[in-house]
Design an enzyme around this catalytic site. Structure first.
Site, short mmCIF file in Angstrom:
data_model
loop_
_atom_site.label_atom_id
_atom_site.label_comp_id
_atom_site.label_asym_id
_atom_site.label_seq_id
_atom_site.Cartn_x
_atom_site.Cartn_y
_atom_site.Cartn_z
N GLU A 339 0.81 -1.23 0.00
CA GLU A 339 0.00 0.00 0.00
C GLU A 339 0.85 1.28 0.00
O GLU A 339 0.53 2.23 0.71
CB GLU A 339 -0.96 -0.01 1.20
CG GLU A 339 -1.97 -1.14 1.10
CD GLU A 339 -2.86 -1.28 2.33
OE1 GLU A 339 -4.08 -1.36 2.14
OE2 GLU A 339 -2.35 -1.32 3.47
C1 ACM Z 1 -1.88 -5.49 4.12
O1 ACM Z 1 -2.93 -6.02 4.54
N1 ACM Z 1 -1.83 -4.20 3.84
C2 ACM Z 1 -0.68 -6.28 3.92
#
Ligand code: ACM
Length: 533
Positions: A339
């Protein structure tokens, strides 16, 4: 003869159980057994399902005179002491751990087809022997033995017994070397004793990796001497604005030591370049604009990034990785990489090209969330896949291609293995961005054939992450991890041939009295035929 669950006709198993009831009855005075505690648990009622089970013969019975006999090795003796610590309070027996005598429970190290973690358990009237090549195998065999004894053996006050183990032989080795559980100690901080409690809960299911998510936007949880404000300031809060906390180096070493005593390897994660607001808030110079943002106590993701163009970023990463690697005897260091929505793709690739060699320089193997496969994974790196059914074919193909090129995979599909997903819309805790994950959905998938076009040989195993945006105490962890965690553990340990939801759900239901005895809470999913009392 090797007998696997799938190929064992149900009627044979039923007959085996009846024979064991009869055998157990021989130890009671006269009357036929009426209480469940006089019936030895069938050898195949264990989670994870053993690779091979051959029931037969009279049961083994633990008595006041039982000794725990260990080979004259420090590691085997430690496993023996661990077993004695579990058995003494509930049996009230002395259970000396000794390298002399015969009979009793024997923990034996020997060459054989056991690998580093496998074991053989032989149970009969004259004794119970666990044989393994390594102490880890003895330890896993002890977890099997616990589950074959009545649940009351887990209690901390003297119980009546009898303490019977069904007769026969188990031969057992894991399908995968990686059977992990991740705990997010960043969104909410969990102290050393809470982490130890979780370690004990997962060791019962032969989990062998504890991945600690040590940093995120909401908190930095590990002391770093060269950047002290990371912990003292960056660790000073958590989701919801509570006081947070951090591990001193001594705390972290104590977690590592305790995990090792349960044959778990600690895998520390410092998430970067995103998920770094706590670090950016602690040191203004880490920000591209030189301005430290405030601490963050919400639950949004994707808004923070280390400054890829600044040299100080790599001095910071070098210091953090060096200090953390020095504290960590395990082979791996997880660098996150998920992310990174506030980092351009070009910067992300540049960052990973600079950071992965730093991890190697300090002697560790890189692990990243699967977005790492969008950069150039280092040789030997592992990618942790956390996609879900709706993840694009393109993204799945990118991970599969990396796997074809040698990147190992740890499978943590969010709509199967994420323990923080709600079971249903009515689950009070947890999140639902990956959907609702009931117990059957969590269990019913095959890691070996999960990701299209990824070679089965690339799969190193499975891991169950437990993110803690909504979880702030151990009781919350219990509700989300149990009963799903044992299913992920079984996918990691047991041969695919044993995989059968209808069989599993019965074995799972039988764990409930053990959790009650241990003080472990669990979600009473209606999919599981829980015992009624
Ligand atoms: C995640 O759940 N951002 C690895």
């Amino acid at each position: 003869m090797r007998r696997h669950h799938r190929t064992t006709p149900r009627i044979t198993r039923l007959l085996g159980s009846l024979l064991m009831v009869a055998a157990a009855g021989a130890f009671t005075t006269g009357a036929a057994p009426t209480s469940a505690s006089t019936v030895a648990t069938p050898l195949d009622r264990v989670i994870p399902a053993p690779a091979s089970v051959e029931p037969g013969g009279a049961p083994y019975r633990l008595t006041p005179g039982t000794r725990i006999r260990v080979d004259d090795s420090r590691e085997a003796r430690r496993v023996g002491e661990y077993l004695a610590d579990i058995l003494r309070p509930s049996t009230g027996y002395r259970l000396p751990v000794t390298s002399h005598g015969d009979g009793g429970i024997r923990l034996r190290l020997a060459k054989g087809p056991y690998g580093d973690e496998g074991y053989r358990l032989d149970s009969g009237r004259s004794g119970l022997t666990i044989t393994a090549y390594k102490a880890s195998g003895l330890f896993h065999g002890v977890q099997t033995l616990r589950q074959l004894l009545p649940a009351a053996v887990e209690k901390d006050s003297v119980q009546p017994g009898p303490w019977l183990v069904a007769g026969g032989t188990i031969e057992d080795t894991p399908r995968y070397a990686w059977r992990g559980a991740m705990l997010d100690v960043s969104r909410h901080f969990f102290g050393v004793d809470e982490v130890k409690r979780y370690i004990d809960q997962i060791a019962l299911y032969k989990i062998n990796k504890l991945h600690l998510h040590l940093s995120d936007d909401q908190g930095w949880r590990i002391a770093v001497d060269s950047w002290p404000r990371l912990a003292t300031y960056g660790g000073s809060t958590e989701v919801g604005g509570g006081p947070g906390g951090h591990y001193t180096k001594a705390d972290y070493k104590e977690i590592v030591r305790y995990a090792a005593s349960r044959h778990l390897e600690v895998v520390p994660e410092i998430d970067m370049p995103g998920h770094t607001n706590a670090a950016l808030a602690s040191y203004a110079e880490l920000n591209c604009d030189g301005v430290a943002p405030p601490l963050y106590t919400g639950t949004k993701v994707g808004f923070s990034s280390l400054c890829v163009g600044k040299e100080v970023t790599y001095d910071f990463v070098d210091d953090v990785v060096r200090e953390l690697a020095a504290l960590t005897p395990g082979r791996y260091l997880h660098i996150g990489g998920d992310e990174a929505h506030s980092t351009s793709h070009a910067d992300y690739v540049k960052f990973m090209d600079r950071v992965q060699p730093i991890v190697a320089q300090y002697g560790k193997t890189v692990i990243g969330w699967h977005q790492l496969t969008g950069a150039t994974p280092a040789k030997g790196a592992l990618a942790q896949y956390w996609g879900l059914d709706r993840t694009s074919a393109e993204e799945k193909a990118q991970v599969a291609k990396a796997a074809q090129n040698g990147t190992g995979l740890i499978l943590s599909p969010a709509d199967r293995a994420y323990l923080d997903m709600k079971y249903t819309k009515d689950t009070p805790l947890g999140l639902s961005w990956a959907g609702y994950v009931e117990v059957q959905r969590s269990y019913d998938w095959d890691p070996g054939a999960y990701l299209p076009d990824a070679p089965a040989s690339a799969v190193r195993g499975v891991e169950a992450p437990l993110w803690t945006e909504t979880l702030s105490e151990s009781g919350h962890l219990d509700q989300m991890a149990f009963p799903r965690l044992p299913g992920i553990a079984e996918l990691g340990w047991s041969p695919a041939s044993t995989h059968d939801w209808d069989d599993y759900k019965v074995r799972l239901a039988a764990q409930a009295p053990r959790w009650d005895a241990l003080g472990t809470g669990y979600h009473r999913s209606p999919q599981v035929p829980w015992p009624t009392d």
